[in-house]
Design an enzyme around this catalytic site. Structure first.
Site, short mmCIF file in Angstrom:
data_model
loop_
_atom_site.label_atom_id
_atom_site.label_comp_id
_atom_site.label_asym_id
_atom_site.label_seq_id
_atom_site.Cartn_x
_atom_site.Cartn_y
_atom_site.Cartn_z
N ASP A 67 0.88 -1.14 -0.07
CA ASP A 67 0.03 0.01 -0.04
C ASP A 67 0.93 1.20 -0.15
OD1 ASP A 67 -0.95 -1.04 3.47
OD2 ASP A 67 0.95 0.14 2.92
N ASP A 69 1.31 5.03 1.38
CA ASP A 69 1.09 5.76 2.51
C ASP A 69 1.51 7.17 2.32
OD1 ASP A 69 -0.39 4.03 4.21
OD2 ASP A 69 1.64 3.23 4.87
N ASP A 145 9.11 3.41 13.15
CA ASP A 145 9.87 2.40 14.08
C ASP A 145 11.08 1.95 13.60
OD1 ASP A 145 8.65 1.38 11.72
OD2 ASP A 145 7.77 -0.40 12.42
#
Ligand code: ATP
Ligand code: MG
Length: 433
Positions: A67, A69, A145
């Site tokens: 996907d 983002d 992260d």
């Protein structure tokens, strides 16, 4: 001591490494058309627009992104106004989902890392609780992260921007948390699972400093709401690398936190067939996904919890309970314990229950039983599960062969059933999970 003024702080901020269009392999042809539309419209309205996260990482690696983002300096309300087909979502923080038919492009606004927190909130006692403080790109990068997940692709000049050494880590095949690993795990323990998941998916090594705290920190997962753990569990087992992910989760003692009842049986039966059942189930899941076939979480749950369910079932039968009653009883016990940790939705546990119950009904091969069973919406899953048990060394090979032959003689609806997504479409609502 004197606090440094704003200019001093700016000077202290690390400068990013910027790759020009010629220095990287990301081409607009590989970017999803709808994501490009969003980026261009943001830009035309005078805002910044970047791709971030998995899509940039995967394109740099020559993989197809899952996907796309988008991040921007536009506020959620401003994004909302630019796209009629959009809506604000998220309780913990606000995102905008821009919808194009079936497809959704997620647009988030740069947020500051409170301290070096992640995108999900303020840090209280080391754990993130809430966040809606907007910032700039070099605030936003520090809350992410992994270094390889923190690369930005700028639609303005087609550059790739790296504040955190992500490019080097991609080149070295290294999974590395940004900042102090212990602190980052404490802020959000789901990162323990993400580190393992991405290492497997990308075939990367976990950097020693990122790896070191994992085993000692597994209990932190108990703080994660069961609903979020369910989402993560799906990503772990339906990402196409279920078997390897399972093995790595066990290696780091993380599996025991997710499926404690299964872990107990696994440690008791190491080397025996119960372990093989799960291995085959995960392998099948991976090959079905690779072949573009559908997989049902209910089937996976049936496999993950089969061993502990069977253990209780056997005990009850040896105490004199009727077999079907024992299956019902054992299913109740195992599922209710499991959902305290991971919020498995009812439609999936219902499928698992049915698959388990059908294992008994598949034994009745006399009279009209078999033909009637063929009509059962869960027949195909139950038959596949029977094959799985046979493959794993359970004493059902003959029975499985019988059913294979029977279906060849009655080929009517079977293939139809296999691909029918009946999960969750039951008309009656039942309280039982
Ligand atoms: P994929 O979608 O391929 O699984 P991804 O990297 O896009 O991988 P997402 O879960 O979609 O992962 O998250 C998008 C981005 O948001 C990540 O790349 C990362 O920068 C950031 N992110 C997601 N979850 C966390 C988290 N728990 N802590 C910090 N940053 C996170
Ligand atoms: Mg993503």
């Amino acid at each position: 001591m004197h606090k440094p003024g704003p200019d001093k702080v700016a000077q202290l901020r690390p400068q990013p490494r910027v790759l020009s269009r010629q220095e990287h392999n990301i081409s607009r042809e590989n970017i999803n058309a709808n994501a490009l539309k969003v980026l261009h419209r943001l830009r035309n309205a005078g805002f910044d627009g970047y791709l971030v996260g998995g899509s940039v990482r995967d394109m740099l690696l020559g993989r197809e992104p899952k996907d796309f983002d988008v991040v921007t300096n536009a506020r959620p309300e401003q994004v909302r106004e630019l796209f009629r087909n959009s809506h604000l979502i998220g309780r913990r923080f606000r995102l905008v989902h821009v919808r194009f038919g079936q497809e959704v492009i997620e647009v988030s606004t740069f947020r500051t890392a409170h301290h070096i927190a992640d995108g999900e909130g303020h840090v209280v006692d080391g754990t993130i609780v809430r966040d809606n403080v907007y910032g700039t790109i070099d605030d936003d990068v520090w809350r992410r992260d992994l270094s390889v997940n923190a690369l930005f692709y700028n639609i303005k000049d087609f550059t790739v921007i790296d504040y955190v050494g992500g490019l080097q880590d991609i080149q070295a095949g290294r999974i590395r948390l940004i900042g102090d690993p212990e602190q980052r795990y404490i802020e959000d323990p789901v990162r323990l699972l993400r580190v393992v998941r991405f290492a497997v998916k990308l075939g990367f090594r976990i950097d020693p400093a990122t790896e070191a705290p994992i085993r000692g920190f597994t209990e932190l997962l108990r703080k994660i709401p069961p609903a979020r753990l369910f989402e993560e569990t799906l990503k772990l087992f339906l990402g196409g690398y279920a078997l390897q992910t399972f093995e790595q989760l066990r290696h780091y003692n993380l599996f025991a936190e997710l499926f404690p009842q299964t872990e107990v049986v696994l440690t008791e039966e190491e080397g025996g067939f119960p372990h093989m059942l799960l291995v085959h189930a995960l392998q099948d899941t991976d090959s079905r996904l690779a072949a573009g076939k559908p997989v049902t979480p209910g089937y996976l749950i049936a496999a993950l919890l089969w061993m502990p369910m069977q253990a209780i079932c056997r005990e009850q039968v040896s105490n004199g309970m009727a077999e079907m009653d024992a299956v019902h009883f054992a299913s109740d016990v195992v599922i209710s314990k499991q959902i305290a940790d991971i919020a498995l939705p009812r439609q999936f546990t219902k499928t698992a229950r049915e698959i388990w119950q059908l294992q008994l009904r598949l034994r009745k091969i006399q009279g009209k039983h078999p033909l009637r069973l063929l009509e059962h919406p869960r027949f195909r899953a139950a038959y596949d599960f029977l094959l799985l048990r046979a493959k794993a060394g359970e004493n059902v090979t003959e029975l499985a062969e019988w059913w294979t032959a029977f279906q060849q003689e009655h080929p009517v609806q079977t293939e139809q059933h296999r691909n029918k997504p009946t999960e969750g479409q039951g008309r009656r609502r039942r309280r039982r999970r």
